[in-house]
Scaffold this active site. Structure first.
Site, mmCIF file in Angstrom:
data_model
loop_
_atom_site.group_PDB
_atom_site.id
_atom_site.type_symbol
_atom_site.label_atom_id
_atom_site.label_comp_id
_atom_site.label_asym_id
_atom_site.label_seq_id
_atom_site.Cartn_x
_atom_site.Cartn_y
_atom_site.Cartn_z
ATOM 1 N N ARG A 35 0.669 -1.353 0.225
ATOM 2 C CA ARG A 35 -0.080 0.022 -0.096
ATOM 3 C C ARG A 35 0.820 1.259 -0.046
ATOM 4 O O ARG A 35 0.430 2.075 -0.607
ATOM 5 C CB ARG A 35 -0.968 -0.147 1.255
ATOM 6 C CG ARG A 35 -2.072 -0.771 1.099
ATOM 7 C CD ARG A 35 -3.014 -0.856 2.228
ATOM 8 N NE ARG A 35 -4.324 -1.565 1.874
ATOM 9 C CZ ARG A 35 -5.122 -1.874 2.723
ATOM 10 N NH1 ARG A 35 -5.014 -1.534 4.263
ATOM 11 N NH2 ARG A 35 -6.491 -2.206 2.437
ATOM 12 N N LYS A 202 -17.363 -16.899 4.092
ATOM 13 C CA LYS A 202 -18.553 -16.688 4.501
ATOM 14 C C LYS A 202 -19.511 -16.134 3.300
ATOM 15 O O LYS A 202 -19.066 -14.928 2.696
ATOM 16 C CB LYS A 202 -18.495 -15.438 5.572
ATOM 17 C CG LYS A 202 -18.697 -15.983 7.034
ATOM 18 C CD LYS A 202 -18.924 -14.937 7.995
ATOM 19 C CE LYS A 202 -20.124 -15.246 8.715
ATOM 20 N NZ LYS A 202 -20.272 -13.944 9.627
ATOM 21 N N GLY A 348 -9.404 -8.570 0.954
ATOM 22 C CA GLY A 348 -8.097 -8.618 1.580
ATOM 23 C C GLY A 348 -7.226 -9.678 1.582
ATOM 24 O O GLY A 348 -5.977 -9.781 1.317
ATOM 25 N N GLY A 371 -12.469 -4.469 2.114
ATOM 26 C CA GLY A 371 -13.886 -4.094 2.195
ATOM 27 C C GLY A 371 -14.245 -3.045 1.150
ATOM 28 O O GLY A 371 -15.216 -3.346 0.452
HETATM 29 P P1 ADP Z 1 -11.422 -11.982 1.160
HETATM 30 O O1 ADP Z 1 -10.829 -11.312 2.596
HETATM 31 O O2 ADP Z 1 -10.467 -12.053 -0.047
HETATM 32 O O3 ADP Z 1 -12.585 -11.412 0.774
HETATM 33 P P2 ADP Z 1 -12.355 -14.165 2.741
HETATM 34 O O4 ADP Z 1 -11.885 -13.331 3.844
HETATM 35 O O5 ADP Z 1 -13.607 -14.441 2.279
HETATM 36 O O6 ADP Z 1 -11.517 -13.564 1.661
HETATM 37 O O7 ADP Z 1 -11.732 -15.374 3.031
HETATM 38 C C1 ADP Z 1 -10.370 -15.842 3.348
HETATM 39 C C2 ADP Z 1 -10.466 -17.047 4.365
HETATM 40 O O8 ADP Z 1 -11.025 -18.216 3.715
HETATM 41 C C3 ADP Z 1 -8.942 -17.599 4.635
HETATM 42 O O9 ADP Z 1 -8.870 -17.399 5.953
HETATM 43 C C4 ADP Z 1 -9.112 -18.974 4.165
HETATM 44 O O10 ADP Z 1 -8.130 -19.766 4.886
HETATM 45 C C5 ADP Z 1 -10.632 -19.218 4.066
HETATM 46 N N1 ADP Z 1 -10.726 -20.687 3.448
HETATM 47 C C6 ADP Z 1 -10.897 -20.921 2.138
HETATM 48 N N2 ADP Z 1 -11.207 -21.935 1.902
HETATM 49 C C7 ADP Z 1 -11.513 -22.783 3.012
HETATM 50 C C8 ADP Z 1 -11.645 -24.275 3.611
HETATM 51 N N3 ADP Z 1 -11.932 -24.997 2.553
HETATM 52 N N4 ADP Z 1 -11.777 -24.344 4.675
HETATM 53 C C9 ADP Z 1 -11.316 -23.382 5.772
HETATM 54 N N5 ADP Z 1 -11.092 -22.094 5.385
HETATM 55 C C10 ADP Z 1 -10.965 -21.566 4.051
#
Ligand code: ADP
Ligand code: MG
Length: 389
Positions: A35, A202, A348, A371
């Site tokens: 950043r 999620k 993120g 976000g």
């Molecule tokens: P972003 O921040 O890019 O929007 P998220 O916060 O939605 O992404 O998701 C990231 C998290 O999802 C990571 O901590 C990753 O370990 C978790 N994750 C992805 N696939 C799995 C899985 N099959 N089981 C457990 N955790 C998972």
């Protein structure tokens, strides 16, 4: 909205809201300076125009006095100074006598970084609640306000929205413009076929994105833990995999409405999340955790990615914090990096892991906003942008 290159900033005192909200380790070393590096273009441009430069940023959340020790921008000032090969004057408060004196005595091309704007959240959330007096104070420090902090553009704080209300002139900096120039075509009219690839954990956090992109995208490939909510909605056994129970009805509704959603057909599984003893399976048993997409799924996703002209990616394909379960995410990086497509990564964790895996230069754009990038792609209006109109 004015772009930085379209306003006259020559010889002026400029206030730049940057996003220096970088991750620090326990010893207060910067873990990832992306950043800071991304903000250099605007800073160097202002130096070329002979400006006096005042930088404002937050760093993390400030809730108690003790946060002042761990959330100081002092380390950032030092690092920025190294990157620019030039002195950066750090003022250890975001407002007050010291600030007034330093700002009054600035010479051309001086760069001043004020302390973490959120230190003022200790005085009744002045920064985060967009306090009017604080906004006016910061606005009074310079002649032009440049918003270059994409990571907070979805927030209505004194140092971005407040200040913009009280300055004479304002514009967007190069970092924010680059983000918008990359996201707007995806939101408004992506080159088709347009494939969205989603993962992470999620579904409830991502309902807005899926809903907004459903009509625009030709396909939505879903991996990561997110896939298990959809598989459960289809009545599949998902074992002990992470599932977002409250989103199962949404998943059912989407699956009934469209056949654009493509789900995993095999899985890397283990009977314990922290075990490295994995097995590749087409169907999960009740004791399995699905921790990454399997090779058949990677091959399936590849066929969709290869026929795309535009790709938007959010969410890792597996539990990537454990190296054993990074393969799916890494393979998707590898596939996209070989294609001649518009490829944008938002979120993120997604940006951090794509960079960590060594693909920082292999995508058209990796967003600096977690976000903020997700709210933008959801089609929400962003307060930090609205105020610049
Ligand atoms: P972003 O921040 O890019 O929007 P998220 O916060 O939605 O992404 O998701 C990231 C998290 O999802 C990571 O901590 C990753 O370990 C978790 N994750 C992805 N696939 C799995 C899985 N099959 N089981 C457990 N955790 C998972
Ligand atoms: Mg995340």
């Amino acid at each position: 909205m004015k772009r930085i290159e379209n306003i006259d900033i020559k010889n002026k005192k400029v206030i730049i809201r940057v996003d220096f909200n970088v991750p620090l380790d326990k010893n207060l070393n910067i873990i990832d300076d992306n950043r800071i590096k991304q903000s250099l273009k605007t800073i160097n441009y202002c130096l070329d125009k002979n400006c006096k430069i005042i930088l404002l940023s937050h760093l993390g959340k400030v809730k108690t006095i003790s946060d002042k020790k761990t959330k100081s921008l002092k380390v950032v000032a030092k690092h920025l100074s190294k990157l620019l090969n030039k002195e950066v004057i750090f003022v250890d408060e975001p407002r007050g006598e010291k600030v007034n004196n330093v700002v009054k005595n600035m010479k051309d091309k001086d760069i001043v970084l004020l302390e973490n704007t959120r230190f003022l959240d200790l005085e009744g959330m002045l920064e985060s609640n967009c306090d009017e007096n604080l906004s006016k104070y910061w606005a009074s420090l310079g002649e032009v306000f440049i918003n270059d902090a994409f990571g907070t553009i979805h927030r209505s704080h004194a140092s971005n929205v407040g200040i913009a209300k009280y300055v004479k002139e304002k514009c967007l900096g190069f970092l924010v413009l680059k983000e918008l120039d990359n996201f707007m075509p995806i939101i408004n009219n992506p080159d088709k076929p347009f494939t969205v690839i989603m993962g992470g954990a999620k579904v409830s956090d991502k309902i807005g994105i899926i809903t907004n992109l459903l009509n625009k995208a030709d396909n939505i490939l879903i991996g990561g833990a997110m896939a298990y909510t959809f598989l459960k909605a289809k009545g599949k056994e998902i074992g002990k995999s992470i599932v977002d129970e409250e989103s199962i009805d949404f998943a059912k509704e989407i699956l009934n409405k469209t056949n654009k959603i493509i789900l995993p057909i095999d899985h890397i599984t283990a009977t314990n999340m922290d075990s490295n003893n994995y097995v590749i399976k087409n169907e999960l048993n009740k004791d399995d955790y699905g921790l990454d997409i399997g090779p058949k799924t990677i091959a399936l996703f590849r066929t969709y990615l290869e026929k795309s002209k535009t790709i938007f990616w959010n969410g890792p394909m597996g539990y990537y914090e454990n190296k054993t379960y990074q393969t799916g995410t890494k393979e998707i990086c590898e596939i996209i990096s070989k294609l001649n497509v518009i490829s944008v990564v938002g979120g993120g964790d997604s940006a951090a892991c794509v960079i960590d895996l060594g693909y920082i230069d292999k995508f058209t754009h990796i967003s600096t906003g977690g976000g903020a990038s997700l709210e933008l792609i959801e089609g929400k209006s962003l307060p930090g942008l609205e105020v610049m109109k």
